[in-house]
Design an enzyme around this catalytic site. Structure first.
Site, short mmCIF file in Angstrom:
data_model
loop_
_atom_site.label_atom_id
_atom_site.label_comp_id
_atom_site.label_asym_id
_atom_site.label_seq_id
_atom_site.Cartn_x
_atom_site.Cartn_y
_atom_site.Cartn_z
N VAL A 135 -3.90 -1.38 5.66
CA VAL A 135 -4.64 -1.15 4.42
C VAL A 135 -5.86 -2.07 4.57
O VAL A 135 -5.73 -3.29 4.50
CB VAL A 135 -3.82 -1.50 3.16
CG1 VAL A 135 -4.70 -1.45 1.92
CG2 VAL A 135 -2.63 -0.57 3.02
N PRO A 136 -7.03 -1.50 4.83
CA PRO A 136 -8.18 -2.30 5.28
C PRO A 136 -8.90 -3.03 4.15
O PRO A 136 -10.06 -2.73 3.83
CB PRO A 136 -9.07 -1.26 5.94
CG PRO A 136 -8.80 -0.01 5.16
CD PRO A 136 -7.33 -0.07 4.84
N CYS A 137 -8.27 -4.03 3.59
CA CYS A 137 -8.89 -4.79 2.52
C CYS A 137 -10.15 -5.51 3.01
O CYS A 137 -11.02 -5.85 2.20
CB CYS A 137 -7.89 -5.76 1.89
SG CYS A 137 -7.08 -6.85 3.06
N HIS A 138 -10.26 -5.71 4.32
CA HIS A 138 -11.47 -6.34 4.84
C HIS A 138 -12.70 -5.46 4.64
O HIS A 138 -13.82 -5.95 4.67
CB HIS A 138 -11.29 -6.70 6.33
CG HIS A 138 -11.10 -5.54 7.24
ND1 HIS A 138 -9.90 -4.85 7.33
CD2 HIS A 138 -11.96 -4.92 8.10
CE1 HIS A 138 -10.03 -3.87 8.21
NE2 HIS A 138 -11.27 -3.89 8.70
#
Length: 177
Positions: A135-138
């Site tokens: 889950v690419p929170c970056h």
């Protein structure tokens, strides 16, 4: 079921898996491999460190590739969302649709959820993301395309490093770097 550590371009990461998919991913801890291992033992008290099964091996390879610049959105990796609130699941589903090299803001995601006022709640969901970088929170930035916080080891510098690997371009703008 188990957890395993693995090398990446940004350091030693870890993941936990079970029959329904990944139960969690751990980006490198500030204090190195032993700290990453300790984080996993604290998060997953019921799991033992073990050789990864086939599904976990495929996830490890995909995460390693992403952190080396491979354009893979990791959407093919199954996540075990038991214990994740319905709101966080909605936020994570939106975040998973952000392609490598692109970004959105907390406000963008809040607006997609139907209420720009949810920006802070979106930020909190990203801060509690148990699956980074799957889950690419970056890829989710603060207003004005500022990095904002990042709860992984190294904080915002790790976030910026991951975005640099992807040659991120916020909302079609020039590269961040």
């Amino acid at each position: 079921m188990g957890f395993a550590l693995f090398d990446t371009a940004i350091g030693k990461c870890a993941l936990a898996w079970g029959p329904q998919g990944l139960a969690g991913v751990q980006l490198p801890a500030d204090d190195g491999e032993q700290a990453t291992r300790a984080c996993m033992r604290q998060r997953f008290t019921q799991l033992q460190e073990a050789p990864p099964d086939e599904m976990a091996q495929q996830a490890i390879a995909a995460i390693q590739g992403l952190l080396q610049g491979v354009r893979d959105d990791l959407s093919h990796i199954a996540l075990d969302m038991r214990g994740v609130s319905a709101f966080h699941q909605r936020v994570y589903a939106i975040a998973r649709r952000i392609p490598p090299g692109q970004t959105r803001t907390y406000g963008d995601i809040a607006q997609e959820l139907g209420d720009k006022g949810l920006s802070r709640a979106v930020g909190q969901a990203m801060g509690h993301n148990p699956f980074a970088p799957v889950v690419p929170c970056h890829r989710v930035l603060a207003a004005g395309n500022k990095p904002g916080g990042f709860s992984a080891g190294g904080g915002a510098l790790t976030k910026l490093r991951m975005l640099a690997i992807e040659d991120a371009r916020p909302n079609g703008m020039a590269s961040l770097f």
